[in-house]
Design a protein around this motif. Structure first.
Motif, short mmCIF file in Angstrom:
data_model
loop_
_atom_site.label_atom_id
_atom_site.label_comp_id
_atom_site.label_asym_id
_atom_site.label_seq_id
_atom_site.Cartn_x
_atom_site.Cartn_y
_atom_site.Cartn_z
N PHE A 1 -20.42 33.40 110.44
CA PHE A 1 -19.11 33.10 109.87
C PHE A 1 -18.01 33.24 110.93
CE2 PHE A 1 -21.59 33.93 106.10
CZ PHE A 1 -21.05 33.07 105.16
N VAL A 2 -18.13 34.23 111.80
CA VAL A 2 -17.15 34.39 112.88
C VAL A 2 -17.24 33.20 113.83
CG1 VAL A 2 -16.39 35.86 114.78
CG2 VAL A 2 -17.34 36.90 112.72
N LEU A 3 -18.45 32.82 114.20
CA LEU A 3 -18.62 31.67 115.10
C LEU A 3 -18.07 30.39 114.48
CD1 LEU A 3 -22.26 32.41 116.35
CD2 LEU A 3 -20.09 32.91 117.51
N ALA A 4 -18.24 30.24 113.17
CA ALA A 4 -17.72 29.06 112.48
C ALA A 4 -16.20 29.00 112.56
CB ALA A 4 -18.18 29.06 111.02
N GLU A 5 -15.55 30.15 112.37
CA GLU A 5 -14.08 30.18 112.44
C GLU A 5 -13.60 29.90 113.85
OE1 GLU A 5 -12.28 30.10 110.01
OE2 GLU A 5 -13.35 31.02 108.34
N LEU A 6 -14.26 30.46 114.85
CA LEU A 6 -13.86 30.21 116.23
C LEU A 6 -14.02 28.74 116.60
CD1 LEU A 6 -15.44 33.33 117.99
CD2 LEU A 6 -13.00 32.85 117.69
N ALA A 7 -15.10 28.13 116.12
CA ALA A 7 -15.34 26.72 116.43
C ALA A 7 -14.35 25.80 115.74
CB ALA A 7 -16.77 26.35 116.03
N ARG A 8 -13.75 26.26 114.64
CA ARG A 8 -12.84 25.40 113.89
C ARG A 8 -11.45 25.37 114.48
NH1 ARG A 8 -10.35 25.42 107.90
NH2 ARG A 8 -9.49 27.40 108.58
N ILE A 9 -11.05 26.40 115.21
CA ILE A 9 -9.68 26.47 115.71
C ILE A 9 -9.33 25.27 116.59
CG2 ILE A 9 -8.12 27.78 117.20
CD1 ILE A 9 -9.35 30.33 116.09
N PRO A 10 -10.16 24.89 117.57
CA PRO A 10 -9.79 23.71 118.38
C PRO A 10 -9.61 22.44 117.55
CG PRO A 10 -11.58 24.93 119.42
CD PRO A 10 -11.40 25.51 118.06
N LEU A 11 -10.46 22.24 116.53
CA LEU A 11 -10.32 21.07 115.67
C LEU A 11 -8.99 21.12 114.93
CD1 LEU A 11 -11.44 18.55 114.25
CD2 LEU A 11 -12.57 20.08 112.62
N ALA A 12 -8.61 22.28 114.42
CA ALA A 12 -7.34 22.42 113.70
C ALA A 12 -6.16 22.11 114.59
CB ALA A 12 -7.23 23.84 113.13
N VAL A 13 -6.20 22.61 115.82
CA VAL A 13 -5.10 22.37 116.76
C VAL A 13 -4.98 20.89 117.09
CG1 VAL A 13 -4.28 22.82 119.10
CG2 VAL A 13 -5.19 24.70 117.72
N VAL A 14 -6.12 20.24 117.34
CA VAL A 14 -6.10 18.81 117.67
C VAL A 14 -5.54 17.99 116.52
CG1 VAL A 14 -7.57 16.80 118.12
CG2 VAL A 14 -7.95 18.93 119.38
N LEU A 15 -6.01 18.23 115.29
CA LEU A 15 -5.52 17.48 114.13
C LEU A 15 -4.03 17.70 113.92
CD1 LEU A 15 -8.44 17.98 111.56
CD2 LEU A 15 -7.84 15.89 112.80
N TRP A 16 -3.57 18.96 114.08
CA TRP A 16 -2.17 19.25 113.86
C TRP A 16 -1.29 18.58 114.92
CZ3 TRP A 16 1.50 20.20 110.77
CH2 TRP A 16 2.73 20.68 111.23
N LYS A 17 -1.68 18.69 116.19
CA LYS A 17 -0.86 18.08 117.24
C LYS A 17 -0.78 16.57 117.08
CE LYS A 17 -1.25 21.54 120.92
NZ LYS A 17 -1.68 21.81 122.30
N ARG A 18 -1.89 15.95 116.72
CA ARG A 18 -1.88 14.51 116.51
C ARG A 18 -0.97 14.11 115.35
NH1 ARG A 18 -7.69 12.05 115.77
NH2 ARG A 18 -7.80 12.86 117.92
N ALA A 19 -1.06 14.86 114.25
CA ALA A 19 -0.21 14.57 113.09
C ALA A 19 1.26 14.79 113.41
CB ALA A 19 -0.63 15.43 111.90
N TYR A 20 1.54 15.85 114.13
CA TYR A 20 2.92 16.19 114.47
C TYR A 20 3.53 15.13 115.38
CZ TYR A 20 6.92 19.12 115.81
OH TYR A 20 8.17 19.60 116.04
N ARG A 21 2.76 14.68 116.39
CA ARG A 21 3.28 13.67 117.34
C ARG A 21 3.55 12.34 116.63
NH1 ARG A 21 -0.57 15.73 121.09
NH2 ARG A 21 -1.98 14.05 120.48
N THR A 22 2.65 11.93 115.74
CA THR A 22 2.82 10.64 115.09
C THR A 22 3.99 10.62 114.11
OG1 THR A 22 1.23 11.28 113.37
CG2 THR A 22 0.38 10.08 115.32
#
Length: 338
Positions: free
Chosen positions: A315-336
């Motif tokens: 579960f810890v590894l899953a959360e760590l792996a998700r953070i980069p995806l969250a950042v990428v999706l947020w930055k893309r949404a914010y820029r557009t």
């Protein structure tokens, strides 16, 4: 209701690990809750009205009305007070659905009285444009909830390979998670209308500030619970009248899962912010990744090492792996949207 009549029996026959008492208790409780779920569904609707208009504090009234009613009626129906028959788990379910109906009535009253910016009425003729707008956000959320339920079944099956106590530990930890992260989810609910309002006003810098401070305050709130879970896990688990064997399994589980809950905060906040942009699909991807795909993937692999602690570590590894995806999706949404 249809799913209840068709699936509750087979579900508990599968998930109870052959324990007839657990299966019976589960069927009694879930059957009542599913057949009479209209109170909960109605309460959810009126809760979202006050959240959408920025009056998140009013949500406490409906929640309190439902919870306090349930708390008062639980011992009455469970133990058979005041001449009523002792109903045990069935009584707990009856108290739950009555509490949900009280929450529904409280939601109607609060919206009529203090949330007049959102007028509501009832008609048999739908506004199809509104229906499409609701489904655009609602369908992804529905799919997430369905998938999370399926994941719970899979996780129970994996944990049954260790012992039925491991399943009980997982259930207890999920309850503790709900209590310890209530402040985080409250901030997330408040963040959604803030992002939506400022996006409509074209104030993107305020959105960035809101997201940043939501993360700061969420972490600060959860750190209090985190300290308790790490320093006194035995005390927390003793609330559930755990056996010595369950404590041996539960203490390391709670400590490891508490780390995963702390690591999950950035992704939870960004998922809420994406909902504020009406990007329900993006939020769905994050939630599915966190609560479904990655935890199950790690658990399926780590179970073969024969260590329950490694399954929790997944579960810890899953959360760590998700953070980069969250950042990428947020930055893309914010820029557009700038």
């Amino acid at each position: 209701m249809v799913m209840c009549l068709l699936l509750v029996g087979p579900y508990f026959n599968w998930q109870s690990g052959g324990n007839a008492a657990i299966a019976k208790y589960g069927r009694d409780y879930l059957t009542v809750c599913m057949l009479f779920s209209f109170g909960q569904m109605g309460q959810w609707v009126f809760d979202r009205f006050v959240i959408a208009s920025g009056r998140s504090s009013l949500f406490l009234f409906t929640l309190s009305a439902a919870s306090i009613t349930n708390l008062i009626l639980d011992p009455v129906f469970i133990f058979g007070w005041f001449g009523l028959p002792r109903l045990e788990t069935l009584g707990a379910a009856i108290a739950t659905v009555i509490g949900q109906c009280v929450g529904l009535l409280a939601g109607i009253f609060i919206n009529r009285r203090w949330n007049k910016e959102i007028p509501f009425g009832f008609t048999l003729r739908p506004d199809w444009e509104s229906v499409r707008a609701i489904l655009k956000v609602g369908v992804p959320s529905t799919l997430v909830q369905v998938l999370i339920s399926l994941v719970g079944m899979v996780m129970n099956t994996i944990l049954l390979g260790f012992s039925s106590t491991a399943v009980a530990v997982y259930g207890v930890c999920i309850r503790i998670f709900g209590v310890s992260t209530v402040g985080v989810h409250g901030i997330d609910n408040g963040l959604i209308p803030i992002v939506a309002y400022n996006f409509g006003a074209g104030k993107m810098e305020r959105i960035a500030q809101a997201v940043k401070w939501a993360m700061v305050y969420s972490a600060a709130l959860f750190l209090v619970f985190f300290a308790v879970l790490e320093l006194a896990p035995t005390l927390v688990l003793s609330i559930f009248e755990t056996s010595e064997h369950m404590l041996r399994l539960g203490v390391p589980a709670l400590r490891i899962l508490a780390v995963s809950w702390l690591v999950s905060i950035p992704s939870l906040v960004l998922a809420a912010a994406l909902q504020g942009f009406s990007l329900g699909t993006h939020s769905m991807i994050l939630t599915m990744t966190r609560q479904a795909v990655l935890p199950v993937a790690f658990a399926l692999v780590l179970q073969f090492f024969g260590s329950l602690e490694l399954v929790w570590l997944g579960f810890v590894l899953a959360e760590l792996a998700r953070i980069p995806l969250a950042v990428v999706l947020w930055k893309r949404a914010y820029r557009t949207r700038m």
